[in-house]
Write an enzyme that holds these catalytic residues in place. Structure first.
Site, PDB file in Angstrom:
ATOM      1  N   TRP A   7     -37.275 -87.814 -38.317  1.00  0.00           N
ATOM      2  CA  TRP A   7     -37.436 -86.788 -39.362  1.00  0.00           C
ATOM      3  C   TRP A   7     -37.997 -85.485 -38.819  1.00  0.00           C
ATOM      4  O   TRP A   7     -38.013 -84.481 -39.520  1.00  0.00           O
ATOM      5  CB  TRP A   7     -38.370 -87.315 -40.459  1.00  0.00           C
ATOM      6  N   GLU A 160     -30.089 -88.034 -25.129  1.00  0.00           N
ATOM      7  CA  GLU A 160     -29.936 -86.903 -26.042  1.00  0.00           C
ATOM      8  C   GLU A 160     -29.724 -85.617 -25.252  1.00  0.00           C
ATOM      9  O   GLU A 160     -30.699 -84.973 -24.824  1.00  0.00           O
ATOM     10  CB  GLU A 160     -31.197 -86.752 -26.901  1.00  0.00           C
ATOM     11  N   GLY A 166     -29.418 -80.682 -32.787  1.00  0.00           N
ATOM     12  CA  GLY A 166     -29.575 -79.705 -33.863  1.00  0.00           C
ATOM     13  C   GLY A 166     -28.590 -78.554 -33.805  1.00  0.00           C
ATOM     14  O   GLY A 166     -28.746 -77.546 -34.482  1.00  0.00           O
ATOM     15  N   SER A 201     -26.800 -84.287 -32.794  1.00  0.00           N
ATOM     16  CA  SER A 201     -25.823 -83.974 -33.846  1.00  0.00           C
ATOM     17  C   SER A 201     -24.962 -85.171 -34.249  1.00  0.00           C
ATOM     18  O   SER A 201     -23.789 -85.003 -34.610  1.00  0.00           O
ATOM     19  CB  SER A 201     -24.929 -82.788 -33.443  1.00  0.00           C
ATOM     20  N   GLY A 222     -31.307 -86.939 -36.105  1.00  0.00           N
ATOM     21  CA  GLY A 222     -32.257 -85.969 -36.641  1.00  0.00           C
ATOM     22  C   GLY A 222     -31.801 -85.511 -38.018  1.00  0.00           C
ATOM     23  O   GLY A 222     -32.027 -86.174 -39.032  1.00  0.00           O
ATOM     24  N   GLY A 223     -31.112 -84.371 -38.045  1.00  0.00           N
ATOM     25  CA  GLY A 223     -30.696 -83.747 -39.307  1.00  0.00           C
ATOM     26  C   GLY A 223     -30.065 -84.708 -40.307  1.00  0.00           C
ATOM     27  O   GLY A 223     -30.414 -84.707 -41.495  1.00  0.00           O
TER      28      GLY A 223
HETATM   29  P1  PGA Z   1     -30.036 -83.962 -34.475  1.00  0.00           P
HETATM   30  O1  PGA Z   1     -31.393 -84.400 -33.735  1.00  0.00           O
HETATM   31  O2  PGA Z   1     -29.375 -85.220 -34.951  1.00  0.00           O
HETATM   32  O3  PGA Z   1     -30.489 -83.089 -35.613  1.00  0.00           O
HETATM   33  O4  PGA Z   1     -29.215 -83.224 -33.457  1.00  0.00           O
HETATM   34  C1  PGA Z   1     -31.434 -85.533 -32.919  1.00  0.00           C
HETATM   35  C2  PGA Z   1     -32.791 -85.675 -32.302  1.00  0.00           C
HETATM   36  O5  PGA Z   1     -33.403 -84.656 -31.962  1.00  0.00           O
HETATM   37  O6  PGA Z   1     -33.306 -86.809 -32.129  1.00  0.00           O
END
Ligand code: PGA
Length: 240
Positions: A7, A160, A166, A201, A222-223
Site C-alpha cells: 500500500w 522489481e 508506478g 505496474s 503497488g497501485g
Molecule cells: P506498482 O508498485 O505496482 O505501483 O508499480 C509496485 C511496488 O512498488 O511494489
C-alpha cells in the site's frame, strides 16, 4: 499465485478496515494474499485479519529490536502484532531513504531472526538496464541482501525493475523470465525454491502473460492493490 499488496503511504485507518473486510468477504481466507500496510495501519489490519489465513507484513523495519532509534519500527513488534512478513530493500527505501546493501543485509537478518519472512526487493534502474548491467545489479543486490541471512529460514524475493514501478510500464515476459531465472539460479540451498514475485505496474491487464512464466510465483503489487476489485482480479487472472 501469491498476491502481495504494497500500500506504500496510502489509506487511513477507516479505509484500511473497509478494505480488509471487503477482501475477506470476496476471497474468504485465502493464504495467497498478503497485505503490506503502512506501519501506523498495522494494528487496524491485524485486528481485521484476526483468524484469517490472509497474511500481512511491514513495508520496512529497523534491524535492532529496541532502543534509542527515534521513528523506527521494531521487527519484534511486527512479530508480536501477528505479522508474517516484512519488505526489505524496496526501491523507494533504497532511492529515497538512502538504504544501502549493508544496512539491508542487517534488516534481512533481523527480520528472519524474529521469525518473520523477509521479502527482499531487487531491481535495476533504466540506466542500468540500458547499459547492460541488469544481471550484475540484481545479483549484487541479491547476494548482499542474503549475506547475513539464513537460507534455511523462509524468505521471498521480489524482482522489481525500478523503471516499471508506478510508471505503468511493465517489464516484458522475456525480461521477467530472464531476471527470474538469473535470481533462481543464484539462490543458495536450501532456499533454492524461495518464491520469486514480480513487481512493477502489475495490473489486471498484464499479469496473465507473466503468471504463466517459469519462476514467477506471484506479484508484488503497488497501485493496483489499493482497490479490492483490482487486487482480486489480479489473483483470478494469474491462476495457473
Ligand atoms: P506498482 O508498485 O505496482 O505501483 O508499480 C509496485 C511496488 O512498488 O511494489
Amino acid at each position: 499465485m501469491i498476491c502481495a499488496g504494497n500500500w506504500k503511504m496510502n489509506k487511513t485507518p477507516a479505509q484500511a478496515a473497509a478494505f480488509v473486510k471487503q477482501l475477506r468477504s470476496e476471497v474468504g481466507d485465502s493464504s495467497d494474499f498478503v497485505i503490506l500496510p503502512p506501519a501506523l495501519l498495522a494494528s487496524t489490519v491485524a485486528a481485521e485479519l484476526q483468524g484469517s489465513k490472509i497474511g500481512w507484513g511491514g513495508q520496512n523495519c529497523y534491524f535492532e529490536a529496541k532502543g534509542a532509534f527515534t521513528g523506527e519500527t521494531s521487527p519484534m513488534v511486527l512479530k508480536e502484532m501477528g505479522a508474517g512478513f516484512c519488505l526489505v530493500g524496496h526501491s523507494e527505501r533504497r532511492a529515497i531513504f538512502g538504504e544501502t546493501d549493508q544496512l539491508l543485509a542487517k534488516k534481512f537478518q533481523a527480520v528472519q531472526s524474529v521469525g518473520l519472512t523477509p521479502i527482499l526487493c531487487v531491481g535495476e534502474t533504466l540506466a542500468e538496464r540500458e547499459t547492460g548491467r541488469t544481471e550484475e545489479v540484481i545479483l549484487n543486490q541479491l547476494r548482499a541482501g542474503l549475506s547475513l541471512g539464513a537460507p534455511v529460514k523462509p524468505f521471498w524475493i521480489a524482482y522489481e525493475p525500478v523503471w516499471a514501478i508506478g510508471t505503468g510500464k511493465v517489464a516484458t515476459p522475456d525480461q521477467v523470465q530472464d531476471a527470474h531465472s538469473i535470481l533462481r539460479e543464484a539462490l543458495p540451498e536450501p532456499g533454492k525454491n524461495a518464491p520469486i514475485l514480480y513487481g512493477g505496474s502489475a495490473k489486471p491487464d498484464n499479469v496473465a502473460s507473466l503468471a504463466s512464466l517459469n519462476n514467477v510465483d506471484g506479484f508484488l503489487i503497488g497501485g493496483a492493490s489499493l482497490e479490492v476489485a483490482d487486487f482480486v482480479k489480479i489473483h483470478t487472472l494469474s491462476k495457473r
